[in-house]
Design an enzyme around this catalytic site. Structure first.
Site, mmCIF file in Angstrom:
data_model
loop_
_atom_site.group_PDB
_atom_site.id
_atom_site.type_symbol
_atom_site.label_atom_id
_atom_site.label_comp_id
_atom_site.label_asym_id
_atom_site.label_seq_id
_atom_site.Cartn_x
_atom_site.Cartn_y
_atom_site.Cartn_z
ATOM 1 N N TRP A 36 47.662 32.137 56.103
ATOM 2 C CA TRP A 36 48.364 33.295 55.492
ATOM 3 C C TRP A 36 47.874 34.590 56.140
ATOM 4 C CZ3 TRP A 36 52.536 34.160 52.688
ATOM 5 C CH2 TRP A 36 53.035 33.169 51.853
ATOM 6 N N ASN A 41 41.941 36.634 43.970
ATOM 7 C CA ASN A 41 43.330 36.593 44.455
ATOM 8 C C ASN A 41 44.350 36.465 43.317
ATOM 9 O OD1 ASN A 41 45.398 36.337 46.561
ATOM 10 N ND2 ASN A 41 45.578 34.246 45.775
ATOM 11 N N TRP A 50 55.335 49.906 44.690
ATOM 12 C CA TRP A 50 54.235 49.070 45.194
ATOM 13 C C TRP A 50 53.323 49.843 46.141
ATOM 14 C CZ3 TRP A 50 54.321 48.444 50.508
ATOM 15 C CH2 TRP A 50 55.545 48.628 51.141
ATOM 16 N N TRP A 77 62.248 53.269 41.473
ATOM 17 C CA TRP A 77 60.983 53.102 40.759
ATOM 18 C C TRP A 77 60.818 54.257 39.775
ATOM 19 C CZ3 TRP A 77 58.880 48.508 41.808
ATOM 20 C CH2 TRP A 77 59.147 47.912 43.049
ATOM 21 N N TRP A 130 51.105 42.986 48.543
ATOM 22 C CA TRP A 130 51.862 43.899 47.674
ATOM 23 C C TRP A 130 53.362 43.656 47.769
ATOM 24 C CZ3 TRP A 130 50.831 46.654 43.558
ATOM 25 C CH2 TRP A 130 49.493 46.856 43.237
ATOM 26 N N GLU A 133 45.203 29.215 53.467
ATOM 27 C CA GLU A 133 44.918 30.630 53.164
ATOM 28 C C GLU A 133 44.545 31.381 54.432
ATOM 29 O OE1 GLU A 133 45.711 31.937 50.251
ATOM 30 O OE2 GLU A 133 46.306 29.881 49.802
HETATM 31 C C1 LIG Z 1 48.278 42.458 46.124
HETATM 32 C C2 LIG Z 1 47.338 41.744 47.063
HETATM 33 C C3 LIG Z 1 46.543 42.489 47.934
HETATM 34 C C4 LIG Z 1 45.657 41.847 48.806
HETATM 35 N N1 LIG Z 1 44.907 42.608 49.667
HETATM 36 C C5 LIG Z 1 44.075 41.998 50.548
HETATM 37 C C6 LIG Z 1 43.300 42.766 51.470
HETATM 38 O O1 LIG Z 1 43.377 44.001 51.518
HETATM 39 N N2 LIG Z 1 42.459 42.091 52.302
HETATM 40 C C7 LIG Z 1 42.355 40.732 52.294
HETATM 41 O O2 LIG Z 1 41.575 40.171 53.084
HETATM 42 N N3 LIG Z 1 43.103 39.979 51.458
HETATM 43 C C8 LIG Z 1 43.945 40.567 50.585
HETATM 44 N N4 LIG Z 1 44.677 39.801 49.716
HETATM 45 C C9 LIG Z 1 44.602 38.331 49.822
HETATM 46 C C10 LIG Z 1 43.541 37.634 48.951
HETATM 47 O O3 LIG Z 1 43.605 38.096 47.631
HETATM 48 C C11 LIG Z 1 42.117 37.815 49.480
HETATM 49 O O4 LIG Z 1 42.082 37.507 50.849
HETATM 50 C C12 LIG Z 1 41.144 36.888 48.762
HETATM 51 O O5 LIG Z 1 41.131 37.193 47.387
HETATM 52 C C13 LIG Z 1 39.746 37.053 49.333
HETATM 53 O O6 LIG Z 1 38.836 36.193 48.688
HETATM 54 P P1 LIG Z 1 38.130 35.010 49.511
HETATM 55 O O7 LIG Z 1 37.514 35.574 50.740
HETATM 56 O O8 LIG Z 1 37.259 34.272 48.550
HETATM 57 O O9 LIG Z 1 39.373 34.166 49.935
HETATM 58 P P2 LIG Z 1 39.562 32.594 50.132
HETATM 59 O O10 LIG Z 1 40.401 32.113 49.026
HETATM 60 O O11 LIG Z 1 38.275 31.931 50.369
HETATM 61 O O12 LIG Z 1 40.466 32.530 51.456
HETATM 62 C C14 LIG Z 1 39.870 32.516 52.760
HETATM 63 C C15 LIG Z 1 40.365 33.694 53.575
HETATM 64 O O13 LIG Z 1 41.766 33.561 53.806
HETATM 65 C C16 LIG Z 1 42.355 34.859 53.835
HETATM 66 N N5 LIG Z 1 43.350 34.932 52.768
HETATM 67 C C17 LIG Z 1 43.313 34.292 51.580
HETATM 68 N N6 LIG Z 1 44.433 34.549 50.871
HETATM 69 C C18 LIG Z 1 45.176 35.378 51.631
HETATM 70 C C19 LIG Z 1 46.443 35.993 51.453
HETATM 71 N N7 LIG Z 1 47.185 35.800 50.354
HETATM 72 N N8 LIG Z 1 46.904 36.800 52.428
HETATM 73 C C20 LIG Z 1 46.190 36.997 53.559
HETATM 74 N N9 LIG Z 1 44.991 36.439 53.779
HETATM 75 C C21 LIG Z 1 44.490 35.633 52.835
HETATM 76 C C22 LIG Z 1 41.237 35.867 53.605
HETATM 77 O O14 LIG Z 1 40.793 36.321 54.854
HETATM 78 C C23 LIG Z 1 40.180 35.036 52.902
HETATM 79 O O15 LIG Z 1 38.873 35.510 53.072
HETATM 80 C C24 LIG Z 1 45.581 40.426 48.823
HETATM 81 C C25 LIG Z 1 46.386 39.695 47.944
HETATM 82 C C26 LIG Z 1 47.246 40.336 47.068
HETATM 83 C C27 LIG Z 1 48.094 39.531 46.135
#
Ligand SMILES: Cc1cc2nc3c(=O)[nH]c(=O)nc-3n(C[C@H](O)[C@H](O)[C@H](O)COP(=O)(O)OP(=O)(O)OC[C@H]3O[C@@H](n4cnc5c(N)ncnc54)[C@H](O)[C@@H]3O)c2cc1C
Length: 467
Positions: free
Chosen positions: A277, A340, A358, A305, A381, A274
């Site tokens: 990512w 997420n 989107w 759309w 997105w 993650e």
């Molecule tokens: C439509 C959509 C919009 C999103 N918008 C954002 C946003 O604006 N900012 C954001 O930080 N994340 C975003 N995410 C990714 C993800 O949902 C969040 O990072 C996550 O929910 C944060 O919770 P956590 O810190 O407990 O993550 P954890 O699951 O603990 O993951 C650790 C870290 O990894 C990074 N991470 C995790 N998943 C992703 C991912 N899919 N893409 C990029 N980085 C990721 C984050 O920095 C996160 O804090 C988005 C995902 C989707 C599907």
């Protein structure tokens, strides 16, 4: 060098901060500076939750610096004007800062380089927010990756740098400088804070990391999918504000992994993925800046759309008639955060059930999210809409009800946010329309669209473009 200004941006911390530790190593005097830029209050994406988190993070940084004997200087206005003026006032030879990766910040940094150069001052930028940036991970053909799995393999093949040392006390006495007052809350700037946001600052971030790695990380691989379980690290607002360093997270993760069973180590690996990512989307943003304006695959800019303001309002306010979508949106509106799995569900619902562009959702998320980040949000997105790099193929359309039955089987999350559904059984809570009498009594809305119908329309919409 005698004097260096360290300009804090998305690196609001004193430990594991590359530019700050370089400044401390190379200069006799370091002037810590935060600029409250006009764009923080006027930009199109400004939202109360993120602004509040930023202000609280700066306040915490001020305290942390103070404990070390440093004084944070705050100036309000335009960085292009403030930096050369402060350099002249203090006789600084250079400004150090950590790199940003959004196209607009890179353009701004080019203007700042010129403005400082004209004033005879250097501007040095350091890699800090990521382990591997921009063009450090390329395919064998020397091109940026657009698919995650090979990117992550290449990412993992390189040695990870260690955290940087914490800032020490000043080497010499620093002259006293004027500092502007920061607003205490976003309300003062016309953004009323209605959300309950997480604790900000470096200490709060390190405590979150400590707690997560002491246990939850070992079940992360499974728990991360269930919105009713607090299975994630919750570090995203801190990674965004830079109140924690990525090298620190990885060093601590490595230690946690060394004590793990094979199953637990696999869970640690999922967490690492993650974090990768995050870097993947940051390099996408740098290498394909057109994603900020349209689809990664330009043919998808032709999608027709059905932009429907009333449906969009129902989605934003959590009254679509699909409990998992509505609970997720009400949670976002109340807390500035969303799990997420739910982000994927509501994004797919907006784009593939309501057939709304989107970018409408991307904008709404940026305004609401405390962790709103251009790269991750745009990537998330476009992935959900099926228009991005390594996106879900357009024909993979989440069914919101089966997603809910799988990931919120007992309706625990839904019950938390939709008290009006309290009388529904676990079997029906994700599809209350199956009990029309109880639904009418509950005041919960009817579905604004029917998933099966909209699915067909969505496939038609994509096929019209794909030919
Ligand atoms: C439509 C959509 C919009 C999103 N918008 C954002 C946003 O604006 N900012 C954001 O930080 N994340 C975003 N995410 C990714 C993800 O949902 C969040 O990072 C996550 O929910 C944060 O919770 P956590 O810190 O407990 O993550 P954890 O699951 O603990 O993951 C650790 C870290 O990894 C990074 N991470 C995790 N998943 C992703 C991912 N899919 N893409 C990029 N980085 C990721 C984050 O920095 C996160 O804090 C988005 C995902 C989707 C599907």
């Amino acid at each position: 060098m005698k004097t260096v200004i360290h300009w804090f941006r998305r690196d609001l911390r004193v430990s594991d901060n590359v530019a700050l530790s370089e400044a401390a190593r190379r200069a006799e005097t370091v002037i810590p500076l935060f600029i409250f830029e006009d764009a923080f209050r006027t930009g199109p994406d400004v939202g109360a939750a993120r602004l509040a988190f930023l202000l609280q993070s700066v306040e915490s940084l001020r305290k942390n610096l103070g404990e070390l004997g440093h004084t944070l200087i705050v100036r309000c206005g335009k960085s292009e004007e403030i930096l050369p003026a402060l350099a002249q006032e203090t006789g600084a030879q250079a400004v150090f800062a950590n790199k940003r990766y959004e196209p607009y910040t890179q353009r701004r940094d080019e203007r700042i380089t010129k403005a400082l150069l004209d004033a005879g001052v250097g501007f040095e930028l350091f890699k800090d927010a990521v382990i591997w940036e921009e063009t450090e991970i390329l395919t064998q053909a020397g091109k940026p990756y657009t698919v995650f799995t090979p990117y992550s393999k290449a990412w993992k093949a390189k040695a990870i740098p260690a955290p940087r040392s914490r800032l020490g006390s000043p080497k010499s006495k620093v002259q006293s400088l004027k500092s502007d007052a920061l607003p205490q809350t976003p309300d003062e700037l016309g953004y009323p804070l209605t959300q309950k946001i997480p604790a900000a600052g470096e200490r709060a971030a390190l405590e979150l990391l400590r707690r997560f790695l002491a246990g939850p990380v070992y079940d992360y691989g499974t728990n991360r999918n269930f919105p009713a379980v607090d299975g994630g690290s919750n570090l995203s607002p801190h990674l965004r504000a830079g109140t924690i360093g990525i090298r620190t997270i990885l060093a601590e993760l490595k230690k946690a992994r060394e004590q793990a069973t094979p199953a637990q180590a696999a869970s640690c690996e999922v967490f690492l993925n993650e974090l990768i990512w995050r870097e993947f989307y940051m390099q996408v943003l740098h290498n394909f800046p057109h994603v900020t304006k349209g689809a990664f695959r330009p043919e998808y800019d032709q999608l027709k759309w059905s932009d429907h303001p009333e449906h969009f309002a129902a989605w934003c306010e959590g009254r679509t008639g699909y409990p998992i979508v509505d609970a997720a949106m009400r949670c976002l509106n109340a807390t500035g955060t969303m799990h997420n799995r739910l982000r994927m569900i509501v994004a797919m619902f907006l784009t593939k059930d309501l057939l709304i562009h989107w970018q409408w959702g991307e904008r709404y998320f940026m305004k609401q999210l405390v962790d709103g980040d251009m790269a991750a949000n745009n990537g998330g997105w476009q992935w959900s809409a099926g228009t991005g790099t390594d996106a879900a193929p357009y024909f993979r359309i989440f069914n919101p009800t089966s997603q809910a039955e799988k990931f919120d089987a007992k309706g625990e999350f839904v019950r938390r946010w939709l008290p009006e559904l309290k009388d529904f059984t676990n079997e029906l809570i994700q599809q209350p329309w199956e009990n029309p009498l109880l639904l009418a009594k509950s005041k919960y809305p009817q579905r604004i669209v029917l998933h099966e119908e909209q699915r067909g329309k969505c496939l038609e919409m994509f096929k019209a473009v794909k030919g």
